[in-house]
Design a protein around this motif. Structure first.
Motif, mmCIF file in Angstrom:
data_model
loop_
_atom_site.group_PDB
_atom_site.id
_atom_site.type_symbol
_atom_site.label_atom_id
_atom_site.label_comp_id
_atom_site.label_asym_id
_atom_site.label_seq_id
_atom_site.Cartn_x
_atom_site.Cartn_y
_atom_site.Cartn_z
ATOM 1 N N LYS A 1 0.826 -1.218 0.000
ATOM 2 C CA LYS A 1 0.000 0.000 0.000
ATOM 3 C C LYS A 1 0.858 1.266 0.000
ATOM 4 O O LYS A 1 0.492 2.277 -0.592
ATOM 5 C CB LYS A 1 -0.919 0.010 1.231
ATOM 6 N N THR A 2 1.991 1.199 0.682
ATOM 7 C CA THR A 2 2.840 2.391 0.821
ATOM 8 C C THR A 2 4.036 2.388 -0.132
ATOM 9 O O THR A 2 4.876 3.295 -0.078
ATOM 10 C CB THR A 2 3.365 2.494 2.270
ATOM 11 N N ALA A 3 4.130 1.377 -0.999
ATOM 12 C CA ALA A 3 5.275 1.271 -1.915
ATOM 13 C C ALA A 3 5.279 2.406 -2.936
ATOM 14 O O ALA A 3 4.234 2.955 -3.297
ATOM 15 C CB ALA A 3 5.242 -0.075 -2.640
ATOM 16 N N ASN A 4 6.456 2.739 -3.404
ATOM 17 C CA ASN A 4 6.619 3.783 -4.419
ATOM 18 C C ASN A 4 6.619 3.131 -5.806
ATOM 19 O O ASN A 4 7.647 2.638 -6.266
ATOM 20 C CB ASN A 4 7.925 4.544 -4.180
ATOM 21 N N TYR A 5 5.456 3.171 -6.466
ATOM 22 C CA TYR A 5 5.329 2.499 -7.757
ATOM 23 C C TYR A 5 5.877 3.328 -8.918
ATOM 24 O O TYR A 5 5.855 2.873 -10.061
ATOM 25 C CB TYR A 5 3.865 2.117 -8.003
ATOM 26 N N LEU A 6 6.385 4.529 -8.623
ATOM 27 C CA LEU A 6 7.072 5.302 -9.659
ATOM 28 C C LEU A 6 8.368 4.605 -10.080
ATOM 29 O O LEU A 6 8.949 4.945 -11.116
ATOM 30 C CB LEU A 6 7.376 6.712 -9.153
ATOM 31 N N THR A 7 8.811 3.642 -9.262
ATOM 32 C CA THR A 7 10.017 2.883 -9.620
ATOM 33 C C THR A 7 9.741 1.880 -10.747
ATOM 34 O O THR A 7 10.672 1.459 -11.439
ATOM 35 C CB THR A 7 10.535 2.096 -8.402
ATOM 36 N N LEU A 8 8.479 1.503 -10.919
ATOM 37 C CA LEU A 8 8.153 0.440 -11.881
ATOM 38 C C LEU A 8 8.541 0.780 -13.321
ATOM 39 O O LEU A 8 9.143 -0.073 -14.003
ATOM 40 C CB LEU A 8 6.664 0.083 -11.791
ATOM 41 N N PRO A 9 8.222 1.988 -13.847
ATOM 42 C CA PRO A 9 8.651 2.297 -15.224
ATOM 43 C C PRO A 9 10.163 2.198 -15.413
ATOM 44 O O PRO A 9 10.631 1.735 -16.456
ATOM 45 C CB PRO A 9 8.164 3.741 -15.427
ATOM 46 N N PHE A 10 10.916 2.625 -14.391
ATOM 47 C CA PHE A 10 12.377 2.547 -14.477
ATOM 48 C C PHE A 10 12.848 1.090 -14.463
ATOM 49 O O PHE A 10 13.779 0.714 -15.182
ATOM 50 C CB PHE A 10 13.022 3.333 -13.330
ATOM 51 N N LEU B 1 13.965 -2.625 -3.769
ATOM 52 C CA LEU B 1 14.098 -2.422 -2.326
ATOM 53 C C LEU B 1 13.774 -0.980 -1.933
ATOM 54 O O LEU B 1 13.108 -0.738 -0.923
ATOM 55 C CB LEU B 1 15.516 -2.785 -1.886
ATOM 56 N N ARG B 2 14.216 -0.020 -2.738
ATOM 57 C CA ARG B 2 13.936 1.381 -2.450
ATOM 58 C C ARG B 2 12.443 1.667 -2.561
ATOM 59 O O ARG B 2 11.923 2.545 -1.852
ATOM 60 C CB ARG B 2 14.717 2.294 -3.408
ATOM 61 N N ALA B 3 11.757 0.937 -3.448
ATOM 62 C CA ALA B 3 10.305 1.123 -3.585
ATOM 63 C C ALA B 3 9.581 0.822 -2.290
ATOM 64 O O ALA B 3 8.523 1.388 -2.007
ATOM 65 C CB ALA B 3 9.775 0.228 -4.704
ATOM 66 N N PHE B 4 10.158 -0.048 -1.473
ATOM 67 C CA PHE B 4 9.563 -0.403 -0.185
ATOM 68 C C PHE B 4 10.296 0.286 0.970
ATOM 69 O O PHE B 4 10.251 -0.184 2.102
ATOM 70 C CB PHE B 4 9.545 -1.926 -0.030
ATOM 71 N N HIS B 5 10.983 1.380 0.614
ATOM 72 C CA HIS B 5 11.613 2.266 1.606
ATOM 73 C C HIS B 5 12.672 1.546 2.459
ATOM 74 O O HIS B 5 12.822 1.837 3.643
ATOM 75 C CB HIS B 5 10.543 2.899 2.501
ATOM 76 N N ILE B 6 13.375 0.608 1.820
ATOM 77 C CA ILE B 6 14.472 -0.094 2.494
ATOM 78 C C ILE B 6 15.778 0.630 2.146
ATOM 79 O O ILE B 6 16.133 0.744 0.969
ATOM 80 C CB ILE B 6 14.531 -1.574 2.066
ATOM 81 N N PRO B 7 16.482 1.140 3.142
ATOM 82 C CA PRO B 7 17.664 1.987 2.898
ATOM 83 C C PRO B 7 18.899 1.195 2.445
ATOM 84 O O PRO B 7 19.733 0.808 3.256
ATOM 85 C CB PRO B 7 17.905 2.644 4.262
ATOM 86 N N GLY C 1 11.118 -8.427 8.284
ATOM 87 C CA GLY C 1 11.017 -9.491 7.289
ATOM 88 C C GLY C 1 9.862 -9.293 6.334
ATOM 89 O O GLY C 1 9.955 -9.669 5.153
ATOM 90 N N SER C 2 8.772 -8.705 6.797
ATOM 91 C CA SER C 2 7.595 -8.488 5.948
ATOM 92 C C SER C 2 7.933 -7.551 4.791
ATOM 93 O O SER C 2 7.502 -7.762 3.656
ATOM 94 C CB SER C 2 6.443 -7.893 6.762
ATOM 95 N N ARG C 3 8.713 -6.502 5.082
ATOM 96 C CA ARG C 3 9.072 -5.545 4.036
ATOM 97 C C ARG C 3 10.038 -6.153 3.025
ATOM 98 O O ARG C 3 9.936 -5.931 1.817
ATOM 99 C CB ARG C 3 9.690 -4.289 4.659
ATOM 100 N N VAL C 4 10.985 -6.946 3.526
ATOM 101 C CA VAL C 4 11.946 -7.600 2.628
ATOM 102 C C VAL C 4 11.221 -8.587 1.717
ATOM 103 O O VAL C 4 11.469 -8.639 0.508
ATOM 104 C CB VAL C 4 13.040 -8.322 3.435
ATOM 105 N N PHE C 5 10.300 -9.361 2.294
ATOM 106 C CA PHE C 5 9.553 -10.337 1.506
ATOM 107 C C PHE C 5 8.698 -9.624 0.456
ATOM 108 O O PHE C 5 8.617 -10.055 -0.703
ATOM 109 C CB PHE C 5 8.671 -11.184 2.421
ATOM 110 N N ALA C 6 8.054 -8.516 0.844
ATOM 111 C CA ALA C 6 7.232 -7.755 -0.096
ATOM 112 C C ALA C 6 8.080 -7.204 -1.241
ATOM 113 O O ALA C 6 7.694 -7.267 -2.413
ATOM 114 C CB ALA C 6 6.518 -6.618 0.634
ATOM 115 N N ALA C 7 9.259 -6.686 -0.908
ATOM 116 C CA ALA C 7 10.161 -6.141 -1.930
ATOM 117 C C ALA C 7 10.626 -7.233 -2.890
ATOM 118 O O ALA C 7 10.736 -7.009 -4.101
ATOM 119 C CB ALA C 7 11.366 -5.471 -1.272
#
Length: 334
Positions: A35-44, A238-244, A290-296
Motif C-alpha cells: 500500500k505504501t510502496a513507491n510504484y514510480l520505480t516500476l517504469p524505471f 528495495l527502495r520502492a519499499f523504503h528499504i535503505p 522481514g515483511s518488508r523484505v519479503f514484499a520487496a
C-alpha cells in the motif's frame, strides 16, 4: 523415475525456500508494504529490464557473427522466448529452447549455437563475481566476519579472470589439462566427465570463433553492464519499499540471486528469489522487518516474471509455436 525425482526435489526446494523466507512475515505488514510502496520505480525497472535483455541479444549477435551475421532485432525474440521458458518449464530448459529457435529459423547447427550460450555463461560468471567482489568493498555496514570473505572472493575473482585469459590464449591446452585432471583424480563418473569436457570444448569452439580481442573486450563490457543494470533493478525494488540500501547492495543481491537460481527448483525460481533477498539483507547486517523484505522480493520477482513471460509467449506465438511444442523440444533434448 529421474523426472519424478527432479520434480520432487524442485518442489521441496521451492516449498522449503518459501517457508524459510516467510518466517516472521506478518500479513498485515506485507499488505501495508504494498500500500505504501513507491510504484514510480516500476517504469524505471521495466526500462532497465528491456535494456538488460536487449544487451543480451546484442552480445549474442557478436558471438554468432563468425557463424552467421544476425541482427539484434532477429535475436531478441528467441532470447525472450528462452527466458519465458525458464519461467514456465522445469530444469532451466530455456537456454536450449532459444538455441533451438535460432537453429531452426536460420538453419544453423544446434551444437554450434549452443557453444555460444556456454560462452555467455563464462562471461556472466566473470562479470557477477567481479561486481560482487568490488561491491563488497563499498559496504560500510558489512559485519566484520564478512570482510575476510570479501578479500578472499576478490582474490578468487582475480584468479578466475586470469584462468579465463589463459583459456582464451591456450584454449586447446587448457581443455586437455582440464580433461586430464578430472581423469587423474577419478572423482567424477565417466558419464558426467564426458559432459563436462564437452561443455568446455563447446566454450572453446565459441572462443575460437570470435578471433578478435576487441570483440572479447566488448562482450566482457556488455556483460558487466548487463549485471550492473540487474543490480539497479534489485536496488529500485528495495527502495520502492523504503528499504535503505545503496546501489552497490543491489549488486550484492544480484550475485546471491545468480547463485540461488542455479539450485534445482520449480519453474520461475519461486522461493529461491525470496530466500536470496532475505539472505542478502541478513548478510548486509540491515535490521529490516522481514515483511518488508519479503514484499520487496515479490515486487522484484513479479516486475520481472510477468513482462518477460508475456513477451516471450507473444514472440513464441508469432513464431507459430506453443508451449506444447517447447515441451516436445525439451523432451527430445533429454
Amino acid at each position: 523415475m529421474k523426472k519424478l525425482l527432479l520434480l520432487l526435489v524442485g518442489i521441496g526446494v521451492t516449498v522449503g525456500s518459501f517457508y524459510w523466507s516467510m518466517k516472521g512475515v506478518k500479513l498485515e505488514d506485507f499488505v501495508d508494504g504494498f500500500k505504501t510502496a513507491n510504484y514510480l520505480t516500476l517504469p524505471f525497472i521495466l526500462l532497465l529490464l528491456f535494456i538488460f535483455y536487449w544487451l543480451k541479444a546484442i552480445r549474442w549477435s557478436w558471438m554468432l557473427k563468425p557463424i552467421q551475421e544476425l541482427s539484434t532485432k532477429q535475436l531478441f525474440p528467441p532470447v525472450m522466448v528462452g527466458f519465458a521458458a525458464n519461467n514456465l518449464l522445469p530444469a532451466h530448459l530455456g537456454e536450449f529452447v532459444r538455441v533451438f529457435l535460432v537453429g531452426r529459423r536460420h538453419q544453423l547447427p544446434i551444437s554450434t549455437v549452443l557453444s555460444t550460450v556456454v560462452l555467455e555463461r563464462v562471461f556472466d560468471v566473470m562479470a557477477i563475481l567481479g561486481l560482487f567482489a568490488v561491491s563488497l568493498q563499498f559496504v560500510d555496514h558489512l559485519p566484520p566476519r564478512f570482510n575476510q570473505g570479501a578479500i578472499i572472493l576478490a582474490g578468487l575473482s582475480g584468479i578466475f579472470v586470469l584462468c579465463a585469459a589463459a583459456f582464451l590464449i591456450w584454449t586447446e591446452a587448457c581443455i586437455q589439462l582440464f580433461a586430464g585432471t578430472l581423469k587423474f583424480v577419478r572423482l567424477v563418473p565417466e558419464e558426467i566427465l564426458e559432459k563436462l569436457v564437452s561443455m568446455v570444448q563447446s566454450a572453446g569452439e565459441g572462443l575460437n570463433a570470435l578471433r578478435s580481442f576487441r570483440t572479447i573486450i566488448a562482450i566482457a563490457l556488455n556483460s558487466l553492464i548487463q549485471w550492473i543494470l540487474n543490480g539497479l533493478i534489485a536496488w529500485l525494488a528495495l527502495r520502492a519499499f523504503h528499504i535503505p540500501v545503496a546501489p552497490t547492495d543491489g549488486l550484492i543481491i544480484t550475485a546471491v540471486l545468480a547463485i540461488a537460481v542455479m539450485i534445482p527448483s520449480t519453474p520461475g525460481y519461486f522461493g529461491l528469489i525470496q530466500g536470496a533477498f532475505k539472505i542478502s539483507i541478513l548478510a548486509l547486517g540491515l535490521q529490516i522487518a522481514g515483511s518488508r523484505v519479503f514484499a520487496a522480493s515479490m515486487y522484484y520477482h513479479m516486475s520481472m516474471y510477468i513482462p518477460v513471460t508475456l513477451s516471450g509467449l507473444y514472440f513464441l506465438n508469432r513464431e507459430g509455436l506453443s508451449l506444447r511444442d517447447l515441451r516436445r523440444v525439451s523432451e527430445a533434448d533429454e
